[in-house]
Design a protein around this motif. Structure first.
Motif, PDB file in Angstrom:
ATOM      1  N   ALA A  27       0.646  -1.238   0.169  1.00  0.00           N
ATOM      2  CA  ALA A  27      -0.057  -0.122   0.004  1.00  0.00           C
ATOM      3  C   ALA A  27       0.767   1.307  -0.075  1.00  0.00           C
ATOM      4  O   ALA A  27       0.655   2.178  -0.663  1.00  0.00           O
ATOM      5  CB  ALA A  27      -0.851  -0.082   1.239  1.00  0.00           C
ATOM      6  N   SER A  28       1.851   1.421   0.876  1.00  0.00           N
ATOM      7  CA  SER A  28       2.654   2.377   0.838  1.00  0.00           C
ATOM      8  C   SER A  28       3.418   2.494  -0.441  1.00  0.00           C
ATOM      9  O   SER A  28       3.642   3.782  -0.920  1.00  0.00           O
ATOM     10  CB  SER A  28       4.059   2.279   1.900  1.00  0.00           C
ATOM     11  N   LYS A  29       3.696   1.684  -1.410  1.00  0.00           N
ATOM     12  CA  LYS A  29       4.347   1.693  -2.761  1.00  0.00           C
ATOM     13  C   LYS A  29       3.228   2.359  -3.708  1.00  0.00           C
ATOM     14  O   LYS A  29       3.662   3.117  -4.296  1.00  0.00           O
ATOM     15  CB  LYS A  29       4.623   0.443  -3.140  1.00  0.00           C
ATOM     16  N   LYS A  30       2.053   1.801  -3.536  1.00  0.00           N
ATOM     17  CA  LYS A  30       0.988   2.468  -4.267  1.00  0.00           C
ATOM     18  C   LYS A  30       0.874   4.094  -4.010  1.00  0.00           C
ATOM     19  O   LYS A  30       0.659   4.882  -4.909  1.00  0.00           O
ATOM     20  CB  LYS A  30      -0.290   2.101  -3.916  1.00  0.00           C
TER      21      LYS A  30
ATOM     22  N   LEU B 240      10.498   0.881  -2.377  1.00  0.00           N
ATOM     23  CA  LEU B 240      10.469   2.317  -2.626  1.00  0.00           C
ATOM     24  C   LEU B 240      11.528   2.806  -3.128  1.00  0.00           C
ATOM     25  O   LEU B 240      12.019   3.897  -3.323  1.00  0.00           O
ATOM     26  CB  LEU B 240      10.462   2.946  -1.068  1.00  0.00           C
ATOM     27  N   LYS B 241      12.219   1.984  -4.172  1.00  0.00           N
ATOM     28  CA  LYS B 241      13.363   2.254  -4.766  1.00  0.00           C
ATOM     29  C   LYS B 241      13.297   3.368  -5.758  1.00  0.00           C
ATOM     30  O   LYS B 241      14.099   4.023  -6.139  1.00  0.00           O
ATOM     31  CB  LYS B 241      14.179   1.100  -5.307  1.00  0.00           C
ATOM     32  N   ASP B 242      12.023   3.368  -6.156  1.00  0.00           N
ATOM     33  CA  ASP B 242      11.933   4.433  -7.581  1.00  0.00           C
ATOM     34  C   ASP B 242      11.182   5.805  -6.877  1.00  0.00           C
ATOM     35  O   ASP B 242      10.761   6.727  -7.404  1.00  0.00           O
ATOM     36  CB  ASP B 242      10.568   3.940  -8.297  1.00  0.00           C
ATOM     37  N   TYR B 243      11.206   5.868  -5.440  1.00  0.00           N
ATOM     38  CA  TYR B 243      10.330   7.165  -4.842  1.00  0.00           C
ATOM     39  C   TYR B 243      11.564   7.912  -4.300  1.00  0.00           C
ATOM     40  O   TYR B 243      12.378   7.363  -3.476  1.00  0.00           O
ATOM     41  CB  TYR B 243       9.433   6.610  -3.686  1.00  0.00           C
TER      42      TYR B 243
END
Length: 335
Positions: free
Chosen positions: A213-216, A252-255
């Motif tokens: 969910a945090s990734k979304k 979260l590597k793309d955040y």
């Protein structure tokens, strides 16, 4: 996880004049949930444990007429409520001692009036004013019944000086992904190790569900944070907290935006311990006062926390994990 469905709903007659109240009632009718119009909620358990269990499956659709908002340090400037209590059965929850023997859920449906109160507080301040909506509830867990949190996010997106902070242990966040939030709402996920979630956070989203969910939420470019709480010392605790941080890093590597962390060690009061042992007689929580030290709390009560040496070890270990793996991170506080 599946949306929460109550066993029974009570409706305050005052709630009937609000659109959100009608929406919630109609949704419950579609689910064939028994609904009773009343100014009082009746929980008729045979003992304290049964009262608690029944309460956690009962909702009260009502209104929130609070005009003066309470401070909410260190999380935000103020707190407000879209609901109270939540479907979760977290054994250590501090609300165990604040919501009584029958912590049924209240859903507040006068959302426009609530937002008017918030706007008044924003107008009285010339600087950015932050608001926490999860101090006595989990707003995401009950969102499917009212849609109130989505309305709040939309309200804050248009506010020049107002900012919203959301905290949740649930993954039912799809309705928020396509909102023009203007970076004015910050989602913080309450996360922990698999051991803590599996053993003490009943009827909440799992370790993997929360991280997904945090990734979304990150993919929708919301400001993002995590509350790691309560941090516990147990066999293999260091390995498991390391697994948690590394899993977050991977997902979260793309955040690329800043990420905040709030760190809270496990604590309890004597009153909370008594209630926990009544409601969860087979709990695995470490409630041994001999292994703790007393600390004076902000609400006039002593609480048992880890001794200074252990507390320092937790802080140093978790902090190093975070800073080693998230270059753009900030630890807002450790307590």
């Amino acid at each position: 996880m599946k949306n929460f469905i109550p066993d029974k709903a009570y409706v305050d007659p005052r709630a009937l004049k609000y659109d959100v109240g009608q929406i919630a009632i109609n949704h419950l009718k579609e689910l064939n949930i028994p609904i009773e119009q009343s100014r009082k909620v009746l929980i008729d358990g045979k003992n304290a444990s049964e009262n608690y269990s029944k309460s956690k499956k009962t909702i009260y659709i009502t209104v929130n007429k609070q005009k003066k908002l309470r401070p909410c340090k260190p999380s935000a400037d103020y707190q407000f409520s879209l609901s109270s209590s939540c479907p979760g059965h977290c054994e250590y929850c501090y609300l165990q001692t604040t919501q009584g023997e029958k912590p049924f859920m209240k859903l507040f449906v006068n959302i426009d009036e609530i937002l008017d109160v918030i706007n008044d507080h924003i107008d009285k301040n010339s600087n950015i004013t932050t608001f926490e909506c999860g101090s006595i509830t989990d707003p995401v867990a009950l969102e499917h019944l009212t849609g109130n949190l989505k309305k709040c996010i939309e309200f804050f997106s248009k506010s020049e000086n107002g900012r919203l902070r959301v905290i949740t242990k649930y993954d039912n966040i799809d309705s928020f992904l396509n909102i023009n939030h203007s970076n004015h709402t910050k989602f913080r996920f309450s996360i922990n190790t698999r051991y803590v979630i599996d053993n003490f956070e009943h009827n909440t989203s799992s370790f993997d569900e929360r991280i997904n969910a945090s990734k979304k939420i990150a993919s929708s470019n919301y400001p993002l944070g995590f509350i790691i709480a309560p941090i516990m010392i147990y066999d293999n605790w260091k390995d498991e907290y390391k697994e948690l941080i590394l899993k977050l890093k991977e997902e979260l590597k793309d955040y690329n935006n800043p990420i905040t962390f709030e760190l809270i060690q496990h604590r309890f009061t004597s009153t909370a311990k008594e209630l926990i042992l009544t409601r969860f007689p087979n709990t695995k929580l470490d409630l041994d006062e001999e292994n703790r030290q007393l600390k004076w709390g902000p609400y006039g009560k002593f609480k048992y926390v880890y001794p200074k040496e252990k507390s320092s070890e937790i802080k140093e270990y978790i902090s190093k994990l975070i800073y080693d793996n998230f270059e753009n991170s900030t630890i807002e506080y450790f307590t």
